[in-house]
Design an enzyme around this catalytic site. Sequence first.
Site, PDB file in Angstrom:
ATOM      1  N   HIS A   1       6.665  -0.108  -8.094  1.00 23.85           N
ATOM      2  CA  HIS A   1       5.275   0.149  -8.053  1.00 23.85           C
ATOM      3  C   HIS A   1       4.535   1.261  -7.008  1.00 23.85           C
ATOM      4  O   HIS A   1       4.093   2.272  -7.189  1.00 23.85           O
ATOM      5  CB  HIS A   1       4.155  -1.135  -8.091  1.00 23.85           C
ATOM      6  CG  HIS A   1       2.806  -0.754  -8.436  1.00 23.85           C
ATOM      7  ND1 HIS A   1       2.027  -0.821  -9.594  1.00 23.85           N
ATOM      8  CD2 HIS A   1       1.775  -0.399  -7.339  1.00 23.85           C
ATOM      9  CE1 HIS A   1       0.786  -0.491  -9.363  1.00 23.85           C
ATOM     10  NE2 HIS A   1       0.470  -0.526  -8.108  1.00 23.85           N
ATOM     11  N   GLU A   2       4.941   0.810  -5.614  1.00 28.30           N
ATOM     12  CA  GLU A   2       4.437   1.702  -4.674  1.00 28.30           C
ATOM     13  C   GLU A   2       5.144   2.832  -4.637  1.00 28.30           C
ATOM     14  O   GLU A   2       4.662   3.916  -4.335  1.00 28.30           O
ATOM     15  CB  GLU A   2       4.559   0.863  -3.327  1.00 28.30           C
ATOM     16  CG  GLU A   2       3.933  -0.420  -3.100  1.00 28.30           C
ATOM     17  CD  GLU A   2       2.327  -0.536  -3.695  1.00 28.30           C
ATOM     18  OE1 GLU A   2       1.707   0.547  -3.589  1.00 28.30           O
ATOM     19  OE2 GLU A   2       1.881  -1.561  -4.197  1.00 28.30           O
TER      20      GLU A   2
ATOM     21  N   MET B   1       0.806  -1.135   0.116  1.00 27.02           N
ATOM     22  CA  MET B   1       0.155   0.020  -0.012  1.00 27.02           C
ATOM     23  C   MET B   1       0.790   1.042  -0.004  1.00 27.02           C
ATOM     24  O   MET B   1       1.971   1.310   0.707  1.00 27.02           O
ATOM     25  CB  MET B   1      -1.054   0.037   1.220  1.00 27.02           C
ATOM     26  CG  MET B   1      -1.982   1.003   1.352  1.00 27.02           C
ATOM     27  SD  MET B   1      -2.932   1.442  -0.114  1.00 27.02           S
ATOM     28  CE  MET B   1      -3.210   3.052  -0.215  1.00 27.02           C
ATOM     29  N   GLU B   2       0.442   2.405  -1.038  1.00 24.80           N
ATOM     30  CA  GLU B   2       1.485   3.094  -1.207  1.00 24.80           C
ATOM     31  C   GLU B   2       1.146   4.436  -0.279  1.00 24.80           C
ATOM     32  O   GLU B   2       1.471   5.647  -0.475  1.00 24.80           O
ATOM     33  CB  GLU B   2       1.040   3.678  -2.631  1.00 24.80           C
ATOM     34  CG  GLU B   2      -0.023   4.599  -2.819  1.00 24.80           C
ATOM     35  CD  GLU B   2      -1.271   3.537  -3.366  1.00 24.80           C
ATOM     36  OE1 GLU B   2      -2.255   3.968  -3.817  1.00 24.80           O
ATOM     37  OE2 GLU B   2      -1.030   2.301  -3.198  1.00 24.80           O
TER      38      GLU B   2
END
Length: 876
Positions: free
Chosen positions: A302-303, A268-269
Amino acid sequence: MKDAQPHTVYLKDYRAPDYLVDTVHLHFELQPKATLVRSQLKIRRNPEAGEGLPPLQLDGVELELLSVSIDGELVPASRYRELPDGLSLPVAAPEFVLEIHNRINPEDNTSLEGLYLSNDMYCTQCEAEGFRKITYYPDRPDVMSRFTTTIVAPRQYPVLLSNGNEIARGTTEDGRQFVTWEDPFAKPSYLFALVAGDLQHVEDSYTTASGRQVKLQIFTEAKNIGKCDHAMRSLKKAMRWDEEVYGREYDLDIFMVVAVDHFNMGAMENKGLNIFNSACVLASPETATDSAFQRIESIVAHEYFHNWSGNRVTCRDWFQLSLKEGFTVFRDAEFSADMNSRAVKRIEDVSLLRTTQFAEDAGPMAHPVRPDSYMEISNFYTLTVYEKGAEVVRMIHTLLGGAGFRKGSDLYFERHDGRAVTCEDFIKAMEDANGVDLGQFRRWYSQAGTPVLEVTDAYDSASGNYALTIKQTCPATPGQEKKLPFHIPLAFGLLGADGRDLPLDAAGTTQMVLQITEAEQTFSFSGLTERPLPSLLRGFSAPVKVRYGYSTEQLLFLMRCDSDEFNRWDASQRLALMALEQLQRDYREGNKLQLQAELVEAYRSVLQNRDLDPALVAEMLSLPSEQTLAEQGEQIDAEAIIVARRFAREALAEALHDDLLACYRRLHTEKPYSPDAADIAERSLKNACLAYLCATGRADTLLLAQEQFRDAANMTDSAAALAGLVNHGDEAVAQSALDSFYQRWQQDTQVIELWFGLQSSSAKWGKLDKVRALMQHPAFELKNPNKVRAVIGGFANRNFTQFHCSDGSGFAFVAEQVVVLDKLNPQIAARLVIPLTRWKKYLGELGLQMKQALQSIMDTGKLSADLYEVVSKSLV
């Protein structure tokens, strides 16, 4: 538990929020069963929402409300309404300060949304709607606020983290400690994060392109502190890549990552404080496979990339989810392609798309990249939103070119920094930056389904003209019977008899992107002195199915000669599919099964080609999976698929035994482990050979697996050898190897998850009784999503043979587990039920048994909104 018949939310009903929240001050006093949360919100009327002062509607579930104050005055309970899903307050002024005190129970929060405990560590997951499980708030992405967070906890939790930069710390009068964090950037509540625990960390730093120093920290339990180095290297590579490719610098003084065992997602970013599933951040050569190393590199990137494509610019509402996820998946895919083999990365991504996302497009939960409605937003964290959404962004990149796409992304970030926006805003920035019209292209966001391109060609030897005719159609999907033509970029080339690319125009261009915008179009090329062979959809330039009548000889030619590596692999897959479809027909008709000699020789030539990337060779040697075969026709004959693929694999293993053995021995060398692309490529081919060799069942080749398992110095080789023994070896030998593996690694959670999954997904080993036994194993935990995915998910999603047992027991088992899990973790339950939703495609009794399993879930009564939506739509 939410209502069993949740209401449907529609995109067309979107309204701007009545009120905005400029600042949020949160104060947490952590206790396992009674955490006190105090929130102070500076609220003002949204000038874009209309006139008057309507009641303030706040979201909140599973909260114990203690008090409400406005501008320092206590509000009596008679003046507000507590609702099942929130709180309604009368408003007397356009600006005011609201303070709410409430209690929550992190220890009993098994949904893993909001604030919960994982191995005595407090952590949060607020996307999509988890913040409402922490306190009352307008929990929607278009309410962006600046957060300041104070965490107070007993000294047994020495590490207290939240978003932003630390601004204060100290000790309370009763001996507890506190830390205050301030995030200078406005964000929606779904990006809020909190972590508290007895953690250790590794630390590094990064100097940005402008010369700023950023502190980097990765937190984990003490036992895992030695498994953070790869993630740290991946983070620094991602930061540099984002600066070089997109011009995006990191904007805080610190970037933190925390590894958590209990987590519904991969990661989760959250702004400045990324929370990761442990399996997606922790790695060492001894405990993680090559694929895990590459997955970690991709997910860390990605995050991190979300800091701009998701955090600095976020989505206005959840219908726009692909705005951040599709864009960021495209970004991380390009990063991974630059770090490793571009062709193999593309093959891996397309394989996932074809086997799983195409199935989603053809199933009862089919939806556009931007859905029109939903019952439960968690059900739209799908491959359509993520992977197909990324393909839509990739098509824009293909249409505009790299430089044009960069101009568009620069304008997008500049224009919308600090705002919550829509997919249209993204497209508009691309249009405005490049002076193009993408009006028709927008249909990719609103139309569901996988388009099909029927391609025919004609060559006139007298004139040298070649014509390519393309017809596009798209099957009906729920709620969308008729589809308008898509705007499809089709990359292609033409091959001559010598295998070289032929010129397509006077400038000598050998590859073009055709823009398909009509239901039928013809493209002509002149000056050709021979009939060419088309190489279609190079690089998989669009998420479509292409039908062209390639012969066996033409596919063999493309395998040998196509300059596009993706299409060389695709030709090998098409050739294998033709052979496997023939084997299925022969099985149904009672004919003797015989593998096409052309396929054997094609694989032999690939295996002997030392000029090809070994990773590409491994991919080309891989037969299409059972799941891929299941998506080829209108109906699924599971028994024929299982028999055909097993026969083909064993026949190839026997016919190519000597070549496989020679390749294996050439690559099976002793050298220090490195997760670089070249070494990963060699190990992937070596272990692909070993898997085929084990499939022969010969004692000498199984002995190779035993020796590799005994001597392996890295988890990649150890797991590959163990898989060979479990899938093809004698039961006693396999059990001995499994026991030995467990005894060595029983203290390592991630390795044991691998051990679980290897057994549950094995066609030979993973029979239902063994899967049930795994659930009784002391290391299994039903509240741990990773272990559930490894055992139950491994059985349902990767064990095609045993899941499709003719008596329907596999379906009944999954249904039984889904019902139990729905009471604990609705998100996981809703995802596990997906394999049952394709029941209409299955021939005969299997389809009916699947439907009965789904109906048994519905008949249990009250279901979560997550599960109810999937099951109810599937039974229609």
